[in-house]
Write a protein that holds these residues in place. Structure first.
Motif, mmCIF file in Angstrom:
data_model
loop_
_atom_site.group_PDB
_atom_site.id
_atom_site.type_symbol
_atom_site.label_atom_id
_atom_site.label_comp_id
_atom_site.label_asym_id
_atom_site.label_seq_id
_atom_site.Cartn_x
_atom_site.Cartn_y
_atom_site.Cartn_z
ATOM 1 N N LYS A 132 0.838 -1.195 0.000
ATOM 2 C CA LYS A 132 0.000 0.000 0.000
ATOM 3 C C LYS A 132 0.872 1.242 0.000
ATOM 4 O O LYS A 132 2.018 1.229 0.469
ATOM 5 N N GLN A 167 3.911 0.561 2.645
ATOM 6 C CA GLN A 167 3.974 -0.536 3.598
ATOM 7 C C GLN A 167 3.558 -1.838 2.941
ATOM 8 O O GLN A 167 2.827 -1.844 1.958
ATOM 9 N N ILE A 191 1.706 -5.496 3.757
ATOM 10 C CA ILE A 191 0.827 -6.140 4.731
ATOM 11 C C ILE A 191 0.759 -7.629 4.438
ATOM 12 O O ILE A 191 0.451 -8.045 3.317
ATOM 13 N N VAL A 249 -2.434 -5.146 12.452
ATOM 14 C CA VAL A 249 -2.109 -5.635 11.125
ATOM 15 C C VAL A 249 -0.604 -5.915 11.047
ATOM 16 O O VAL A 249 0.185 -5.123 11.547
ATOM 17 N N VAL A 261 2.559 -5.547 9.585
ATOM 18 C CA VAL A 261 2.951 -4.508 8.630
ATOM 19 C C VAL A 261 4.457 -4.296 8.625
ATOM 20 O O VAL A 261 5.114 -4.350 9.658
ATOM 21 N N GLN A 280 -10.179 -3.120 1.037
ATOM 22 C CA GLN A 280 -9.781 -1.823 1.563
ATOM 23 C C GLN A 280 -11.048 -0.974 1.612
ATOM 24 O O GLN A 280 -11.771 -0.866 0.620
ATOM 25 N N TYR A 319 -9.232 -3.810 10.488
ATOM 26 C CA TYR A 319 -7.875 -3.429 10.855
ATOM 27 C C TYR A 319 -7.613 -2.012 10.371
ATOM 28 O O TYR A 319 -7.653 -1.750 9.176
ATOM 29 N N ILE A 369 -5.532 1.043 9.099
ATOM 30 C CA ILE A 369 -4.241 1.126 8.423
ATOM 31 C C ILE A 369 -3.728 2.551 8.490
ATOM 32 O O ILE A 369 -4.500 3.493 8.663
ATOM 33 N N GLU A 370 -2.426 2.672 8.399
ATOM 34 C CA GLU A 370 -1.816 3.981 8.491
ATOM 35 C C GLU A 370 -2.004 4.696 7.153
ATOM 36 O O GLU A 370 -1.688 4.151 6.093
ATOM 37 N N GLU A 371 -2.549 5.894 7.220
ATOM 38 C CA GLU A 371 -2.721 6.627 5.970
ATOM 39 C C GLU A 371 -2.396 8.097 6.152
ATOM 40 O O GLU A 371 -2.785 8.714 7.126
ATOM 41 N N SER A 407 -3.760 0.375 -2.884
ATOM 42 C CA SER A 407 -3.151 -0.903 -2.518
ATOM 43 C C SER A 407 -3.274 -1.908 -3.646
ATOM 44 O O SER A 407 -4.123 -1.800 -4.518
#
Lengths: 201, 369
Positions: free
Chosen positions: B78, B83, B85, B99, B101, B324, B343, B345-347, B353
């Motif tokens: 992603k 990152q 996953i 997650v 990661v 996603q 989960y 996710i860092e954004e 992704s």
């Protein structure tokens, strides 16, 4: 586990047969064809009916001189033996000086099992799994025998078994398993390790 | 592969191996290992380092992956931030709710978007061009910018051409022409030949951001026709012919607007999440619209709220689907009972992704480094 007629690497790799049963059926069909070809002069009808021939047997001699019998139909799984049978060199015991009796017995057992008709894929898979459920050194012996005798399904089974066994190992454990003396100096090894450090996480 | 065998046999060193195991047997065994294991085994010996780094071996390894009956090892990549996953680990009940990661730092080449994924190579859109990156070996290759202006309205695709053993990156954009019509500009970069070329492109339907690679073509879902006669279809872009090929109609299902395309067991799978159900169809025979088969049509209760999109990304070995949701969540959805686990996710901003295979393929295939 998958079964594919994985030929030696010099050949085309994209071909694959998914089941050992199919392979054994193919071998039986090709045996029928070659048998009917050999009996061409005595047969009056087409090759659709199998002539009633006595079951031919091939004798193999291990490195210690012990002999093992194997039906021709089972022996055809070995390209090496198939070639010898085709060239009529298989009427006397075939010496295999690099295969010990203990290993040769098991290889014969493998070929016999895979030449059997009517075995369902699931139980064959289970049988194969048991077959390679032995010590590493024995599996390596099977690999060498399968390689020498050119038995693609056995080579596939044993190589996959070794691959599954080593995939989680550390480089040090690999060196032990394969008896490799690392040619790296400590500094060189450190550098390779550093360049690929994330693979160790 | 006989050339590879010869090469190694000729320079055969005395790296003593147990019970006379020959080179070609070692190659056979190694070609069955996951790429991650092979990266570790580069440390074993100079012979193994040389073998594992060889691109002929990488190709052999890739072929072995495609023969596997079990789905090959894949991960999700992603963007924003970049990152990886491990979605199979997500599926593992023992892992708790964070997650799994791994962050990848490409420094100044932090991508703003993804441009396609094929054979373990991921194409990344960066601010002054593109990057072709293998997240498993961490090898990357910078490509120059194309002459197409990069905007969020551009589209991308990336894939492999077997006849020329090459990978191509497609970069296109739509713009309004003087007469008010919408025109398309398309450029293609060949990894083997190393340059951008303008390609003629007439009557290109409006395409979404990134196409999915399968069988030598990149695929998008498009609307064809207009007004009441609008139909959804999949349009393939052939990488060898460099043209858009005949559209493949997709099933019309009441209340469903298929938006996501992913690959499932080597086939195209389309799906949609409506307010009440999850619908998925798979095209069992490529190109044949009669072979569209419904895979799932299940009522869902309390699917996470979403503002923009629900994008399917991956299918786990146990049959669950990773989606996603907008930009801030991934969920692991179980089609068998309609339940899901989510989960965060860092954004940083617009997250894109894609799924990729773990391979040893180098972005520098054939081309001078």
């Amino acid at each position: 586990m998958r079964y594919l007629a994985l030929p030696l690497l010099s050949q085309n790799l994209t071909e694959s047969t998914a089941r050992a049963q199919t392979l054994s059926l193919y071998l039986q069909l090709s045996l029928q064809v070659s048998l009917s070809q050999r009996n061409e002069s005595t047969m009056s009808s087409s090759s659709s009916s199998l002539p009633s021939c006595p079951k031919k047997v091939v004798t193999l001699k291990s490195s210690e001189g012990e002999t093992f019998e194997i039906e021709e139909i089972a022996a055809l799984q070995s390209k090496t033996l198939e070639n010898m049978i085709d060239e009529n060199c298989a009427d006397t015991p075939i010496p295999l000086p690099n295969i010990k009796g203990k290993i040769l017995a098991k290889v014969v057992e493998y070929c016999n099992k895979h030449a059997e008709v009517g075995v369902d894929a699931e139980s064959l898979r289970a049988w194969d799994a048991e077959f390679v459920n032995v010590e590493n050194t024995t599996v390596f012996d099977y690999i060498l025998a399968a390689n020498f005798l050119e038995i693609p399904t056995l080579l596939d089974l044993t190589c996959q078994s070794v691959a599954d066994m080593i995939k989680g190992k550390t480089p040090a454990e690999i060196e032990k398993t394969f008896n490799i003396k690392s040619a790296f100096t400590p500094e060189e090894e450190e550098q390779v390790r550093r360049e690929n450090q994330w693979a160790f996480e | 592969m006989s050339s590879m065998k010869k090469q190694f046999a000729e320079t055969s060193q005395s790296s003593a191996v147990a019970e006379n195991i020959t080179e070609d047997i070692i190659i056979d065994i190694l070609s069955r290992l996951p790429a991650k294991s092979l990266m570790r085994f580069k440390c074993v010996s100079k012979r193994w380092l040389s073998l594992i780094s060889d691109q002929c071996f990488a190709k052999l390894h890739l072929q072995m992956l495609s023969l596997e009956t079990v789905a090959p090892s894949q991960k999700i990549i992603k963007s924003n931030p970049l990152q990886i996953i491990d979605y199979e680990a997500l599926d593992n009940d023992e892992v708790n709710d964070h997650v799994v990661v791994e962050s990848h730092d490409l420094g100044r080449d932090e991508p703003w978007g993804l441009a396609g994924s094929c054979h373990g190579l991921v194409s990344l859109a960066v601010y002054n061009g593109f990057l072709v990156y293998n997240p498993t070996t961490r090898e990357s290759r910078k490509l120059p910018a194309s002459n197409v202006v990069a905007t969020y309205e551009c589209f991308h695709g990336f894939g492999y051409i077997s006849t020329t053993d090459d990978y191509k990156l497609v970069h296109g954009a739509f713009f309004a022409a003087d007469d008010g019509s919408v025109e398309c500009v398309l450029e293609i970069f060949s990894l083997r030949y190393g340059s951008w070329r303008r390609v003629p492109s007439k009557d290109v339907p409006l395409l979404d951001r990134v196409g999915i690679y399968l069988n030598g073509a990149v695929h998008w879902i498009v609307d064809r026709g207009s007004g009441y006669r609008t139909e959804r279809a999949i349009i393939p872009f052939g990488l060898a012919t460099e043209t858009f090929e005949e559209a493949i109609p997709i099933p019309k299902v009441e209340g469903v607007l298929f938006e996501g395309v992913v690959i499932h067991e080597g086939c195209l799978l389309i799906c949609d999440v409506t307010s009440i159900s999850f619908e998925a169809w798979v095209m069992n025979e490529y190109g044949k619209k009669e072979s569209w088969t419904r895979l799932f049509s299940i009522p869902i209760d309390g699917f996470p709220d979403h503002n923009f999109y629900v994008i399917p990304i991956a299918y786990t070995r146990s049959g669950k689907i990773v989606f996603q949701i907008d930009v801030s969540e991934m969920i692991l959805f179980n089609p068998k009972d309609g339940t899901y686990k989510n989960y965060p996710i860092e954004e940083h901003h617009n997250v894109e992704s894609a799924i990729y295979m773990e391979t040893l393929v180098s972005p520098y295939i054939g081309h001078e480094q």
